[in-house]
Design a protein around this motif. Sequence first.
Motif, PDB file in Angstrom:
ATOM      1  N   ALA A  22      -4.058  30.334 -54.833  1.00 66.97           N
ATOM      2  CA  ALA A  22      -4.211  29.267 -53.832  1.00 66.97           C
ATOM      3  C   ALA A  22      -2.862  28.632 -53.514  1.00 66.97           C
ATOM      4  O   ALA A  22      -2.565  28.309 -52.355  1.00 66.97           O
ATOM      5  CB  ALA A  22      -5.204  28.216 -54.321  1.00 66.97           C
ATOM      6  N   ALA A  23      -2.025  28.459 -54.540  1.00 67.50           N
ATOM      7  CA  ALA A  23      -0.685  27.901 -54.309  1.00 67.50           C
ATOM      8  C   ALA A  23       0.164  28.853 -53.466  1.00 67.50           C
ATOM      9  O   ALA A  23       0.902  28.410 -52.579  1.00 67.50           O
ATOM     10  CB  ALA A  23       0.000  27.621 -55.648  1.00 67.50           C
ATOM     11  N   LEU A  24       0.033  30.148 -53.710  1.00 64.96           N
ATOM     12  CA  LEU A  24       0.781  31.129 -52.912  1.00 64.96           C
ATOM     13  C   LEU A  24       0.294  31.150 -51.462  1.00 64.96           C
ATOM     14  O   LEU A  24       1.093  31.323 -50.539  1.00 64.96           O
ATOM     15  CB  LEU A  24       0.661  32.517 -53.540  1.00 64.96           C
ATOM     16  N   ILE A  25      -0.997  30.970 -51.262  1.00 65.25           N
ATOM     17  CA  ILE A  25      -1.538  30.890 -49.900  1.00 65.25           C
ATOM     18  C   ILE A  25      -0.974  29.662 -49.186  1.00 65.25           C
ATOM     19  O   ILE A  25      -0.609  29.714 -48.011  1.00 65.25           O
ATOM     20  CB  ILE A  25      -3.080  30.875 -49.927  1.00 65.25           C
ATOM     21  N   SER A  26      -0.884  28.559 -49.916  1.00 68.66           N
ATOM     22  CA  SER A  26      -0.302  27.345 -49.354  1.00 68.66           C
ATOM     23  C   SER A  26       1.149  27.585 -48.939  1.00 68.66           C
ATOM     24  O   SER A  26       1.569  27.208 -47.841  1.00 68.66           O
ATOM     25  CB  SER A  26      -0.388  26.219 -50.383  1.00 68.66           C
ATOM     26  N   LEU A  27       1.889  28.222 -49.817  1.00 71.71           N
ATOM     27  CA  LEU A  27       3.297  28.513 -49.531  1.00 71.71           C
ATOM     28  C   LEU A  27       3.432  29.431 -48.314  1.00 71.71           C
ATOM     29  O   LEU A  27       4.267  29.197 -47.438  1.00 71.71           O
ATOM     30  CB  LEU A  27       3.940  29.157 -50.756  1.00 71.71           C
ATOM     31  N   LEU A  36       9.065  27.029 -36.567  1.00 72.61           N
ATOM     32  CA  LEU A  36       8.757  25.944 -35.634  1.00 72.61           C
ATOM     33  C   LEU A  36       9.360  24.604 -36.053  1.00 72.61           C
ATOM     34  O   LEU A  36       9.290  23.630 -35.318  1.00 72.61           O
ATOM     35  CB  LEU A  36       7.245  25.805 -35.483  1.00 72.61           C
ATOM     36  N   GLY A  37       9.898  24.551 -37.270  1.00 70.90           N
ATOM     37  CA  GLY A  37      10.535  23.319 -37.717  1.00 70.90           C
ATOM     38  C   GLY A  37       9.945  22.792 -39.013  1.00 70.90           C
ATOM     39  O   GLY A  37       8.968  23.319 -39.547  1.00 70.90           O
ATOM     40  N   PRO A  38      10.533  21.704 -39.527  1.00 70.77           N
ATOM     41  CA  PRO A  38      10.102  21.169 -40.824  1.00 70.77           C
ATOM     42  C   PRO A  38       8.708  20.515 -40.806  1.00 70.77           C
ATOM     43  O   PRO A  38       7.969  20.617 -41.783  1.00 70.77           O
ATOM     44  CB  PRO A  38      11.168  20.156 -41.187  1.00 70.77           C
ATOM     45  N   LEU A  39       8.356  19.840 -39.718  1.00 68.45           N
ATOM     46  CA  LEU A  39       7.031  19.216 -39.671  1.00 68.45           C
ATOM     47  C   LEU A  39       5.899  20.249 -39.632  1.00 68.45           C
ATOM     48  O   LEU A  39       4.923  20.111 -40.379  1.00 68.45           O
ATOM     49  CB  LEU A  39       6.929  18.245 -38.503  1.00 68.45           C
ATOM     50  N   PRO A  40       5.988  21.287 -38.805  1.00 65.85           N
ATOM     51  CA  PRO A  40       4.960  22.332 -38.852  1.00 65.85           C
ATOM     52  C   PRO A  40       4.916  23.034 -40.213  1.00 65.85           C
ATOM     53  O   PRO A  40       3.840  23.402 -40.682  1.00 65.85           O
ATOM     54  CB  PRO A  40       5.366  23.297 -37.745  1.00 65.85           C
ATOM     55  N   LEU A  41       6.104  23.210 -40.841  1.00 70.56           N
ATOM     56  CA  LEU A  41       6.148  23.789 -42.177  1.00 70.56           C
ATOM     57  C   LEU A  41       5.316  22.959 -43.137  1.00 70.56           C
ATOM     58  O   LEU A  41       4.478  23.490 -43.883  1.00 70.56           O
ATOM     59  CB  LEU A  41       7.590  23.882 -42.687  1.00 70.56           C
ATOM     60  N   LEU A  42       5.512  21.655 -43.122  1.00 73.85           N
ATOM     61  CA  LEU A  42       4.764  20.746 -43.993  1.00 73.85           C
ATOM     62  C   LEU A  42       3.268  20.776 -43.666  1.00 73.85           C
ATOM     63  O   LEU A  42       2.427  20.803 -44.562  1.00 73.85           O
ATOM     64  CB  LEU A  42       5.317  19.329 -43.854  1.00 73.85           C
ATOM     65  N   GLY A  43       2.948  20.803 -42.381  1.00 71.41           N
ATOM     66  CA  GLY A  43       1.545  20.880 -41.975  1.00 71.41           C
ATOM     67  C   GLY A  43       0.889  22.170 -42.431  1.00 71.41           C
ATOM     68  O   GLY A  43      -0.256  22.176 -42.882  1.00 71.41           O
ATOM     69  N   GLY A  44       1.629  23.290 -42.318  1.00 73.39           N
ATOM     70  CA  GLY A  44       1.105  24.570 -42.783  1.00 73.39           C
ATOM     71  C   GLY A  44       0.898  24.594 -44.284  1.00 73.39           C
ATOM     72  O   GLY A  44      -0.096  25.117 -44.783  1.00 73.39           O
ATOM     73  N   LEU A  45       1.850  24.021 -45.008  1.00 77.07           N
ATOM     74  CA  LEU A  45       1.729  23.930 -46.473  1.00 77.07           C
ATOM     75  C   LEU A  45       0.481  23.140 -46.862  1.00 77.07           C
ATOM     76  O   LEU A  45      -0.325  23.588 -47.683  1.00 77.07           O
ATOM     77  CB  LEU A  45       2.954  23.221 -47.056  1.00 77.07           C
ATOM     78  N   ILE A  46       0.330  21.986 -46.269  1.00 76.46           N
ATOM     79  CA  ILE A  46      -0.798  21.106 -46.606  1.00 76.46           C
ATOM     80  C   ILE A  46      -2.115  21.713 -46.143  1.00 76.46           C
ATOM     81  O   ILE A  46      -3.097  21.746 -46.900  1.00 76.46           O
ATOM     82  CB  ILE A  46      -0.574  19.700 -46.018  1.00 76.46           C
ATOM     83  N   GLY A  47      -2.161  22.203 -44.909  1.00 75.75           N
ATOM     84  CA  GLY A  47      -3.404  22.745 -44.369  1.00 75.75           C
ATOM     85  C   GLY A  47      -3.885  23.978 -45.123  1.00 75.75           C
ATOM     86  O   GLY A  47      -5.044  24.068 -45.536  1.00 75.75           O
ATOM     87  N   ALA A  48      -2.976  24.951 -45.296  1.00 73.97           N
ATOM     88  CA  ALA A  48      -3.357  26.178 -46.010  1.00 73.97           C
ATOM     89  C   ALA A  48      -3.688  25.869 -47.465  1.00 73.97           C
ATOM     90  O   ALA A  48      -4.635  26.433 -48.034  1.00 73.97           O
ATOM     91  CB  ALA A  48      -2.238  27.205 -45.915  1.00 73.97           C
ATOM     92  N   GLY A  49      -2.932  24.961 -48.072  1.00 75.27           N
ATOM     93  CA  GLY A  49      -3.204  24.582 -49.466  1.00 75.27           C
ATOM     94  C   GLY A  49      -4.557  23.917 -49.629  1.00 75.27           C
ATOM     95  O   GLY A  49      -5.289  24.192 -50.572  1.00 75.27           O
ATOM     96  N   ALA A  50      -4.892  23.036 -48.692  1.00 75.20           N
ATOM     97  CA  ALA A  50      -6.186  22.345 -48.761  1.00 75.20           C
ATOM     98  C   ALA A  50      -7.345  23.327 -48.596  1.00 75.20           C
ATOM     99  O   ALA A  50      -8.343  23.256 -49.333  1.00 75.20           O
ATOM    100  CB  ALA A  50      -6.256  21.257 -47.693  1.00 75.20           C
ATOM    101  N   LEU A  51      -7.207  24.247 -47.650  1.00 72.44           N
ATOM    102  CA  LEU A  51      -8.274  25.241 -47.447  1.00 72.44           C
ATOM    103  C   LEU A  51      -8.428  26.163 -48.651  1.00 72.44           C
ATOM    104  O   LEU A  51      -9.548  26.450 -49.099  1.00 72.44           O
ATOM    105  CB  LEU A  51      -8.004  26.059 -46.193  1.00 72.44           C
ATOM    106  N   ALA A  52      -7.313  26.640 -49.186  1.00 70.09           N
ATOM    107  CA  ALA A  52      -7.370  27.529 -50.350  1.00 70.09           C
ATOM    108  C   ALA A  52      -7.934  26.802 -51.570  1.00 70.09           C
ATOM    109  O   ALA A  52      -8.772  27.350 -52.293  1.00 70.09           O
ATOM    110  CB  ALA A  52      -5.978  28.078 -50.651  1.00 70.09           C
ATOM    111  N   ALA A  53      -7.506  25.572 -51.790  1.00 71.17           N
ATOM    112  CA  ALA A  53      -8.014  24.799 -52.936  1.00 71.17           C
ATOM    113  C   ALA A  53      -9.498  24.499 -52.783  1.00 71.17           C
ATOM    114  O   ALA A  53     -10.251  24.551 -53.763  1.00 71.17           O
ATOM    115  CB  ALA A  53      -7.221  23.504 -53.082  1.00 71.17           C
ATOM    116  N   ALA A  54      -9.930  24.200 -51.571  1.00 72.52           N
ATOM    117  CA  ALA A  54     -11.356  23.932 -51.346  1.00 72.52           C
ATOM    118  C   ALA A  54     -12.190  25.186 -51.626  1.00 72.52           C
ATOM    119  O   ALA A  54     -13.265  25.097 -52.215  1.00 72.52           O
ATOM    120  CB  ALA A  54     -11.580  23.459 -49.914  1.00 72.52           C
ATOM    121  N   GLY A  55     -11.690  26.339 -51.223  1.00 69.45           N
ATOM    122  CA  GLY A  55     -12.403  27.587 -51.479  1.00 69.45           C
ATOM    123  C   GLY A  55     -12.524  27.892 -52.959  1.00 69.45           C
ATOM    124  O   GLY A  55     -13.609  28.215 -53.453  1.00 69.45           O
TER     125      GLY A  55
END
Length: 164
Positions: A22-27, A36-55
Motif C-alpha cells: 500500500a505504501a508503494l502504491i502511494s509512492l 505536474l509539480g509538487p502539489l499534484p505530487l502530494l495529492g497523488g501521494l495522499i490520494g493513492a495512499g488513502a485508497l490503498a490503505a482503505a482497501g
Amino acid sequence: MEPSVARYDERLTAPRTWWGIAALISLSGGLMLLPLGPLPLLGGLIGAGALAAAGVSSYGSARIRVVADSLVAGDARIPVAALGEAEVLEGEEAIAWRLHKADPRAFMLLRSYVPTALRVVVTDPEDPTPYLYLSTRDPRALLAALNAVRISSSGTGSGTGTGA
C-alpha cells in the motif's frame, strides 16, 4: 460466563507486507503526478495512499466471533444449534477445501494469507448452505468455543464436533 461476552474473537488482519505494498502504491501515485509539480505530487501521494490503505484495511477487517449462542463470521450470523460436525483443516487439506473440494453453495470466509481453517457443517434444513469454511489462525480454539456453547446450551455435557 455472561452471554454477551465473546467466547472467541479473531480479526483476520492483513499481513504487514500488504501494508508495504500500500505504501508503494502511494509512492507510485505521487510519482505519476511528479511532472505536474509538487502539489499534484502530494495529492497523488495522499490520494493513492488513502485508497490503498482503505482497501487493505477493509479486506483485513473480517472478524470471526462466538458470542452467546451464535457464530458471527464476517456478515453472517448463525446459531450454534444450526451447526453440526466441525473439522480442523491444515496444510494440503485446507487448500483442497478452498479449491477442488469446495462447494459453490458454501459460505467461505476465505483469506489466502491464513493457512488454517475450520469447516463446519450446517445442519439447518431451511439453509441451503452445506458448510462454512472459515479461515482462522487458531481453528482448535474456535472449535473449542463452538463446543463450549453446545455444551452450555444442551446442559448434558455432550457436544458435537471433531478435531482438537
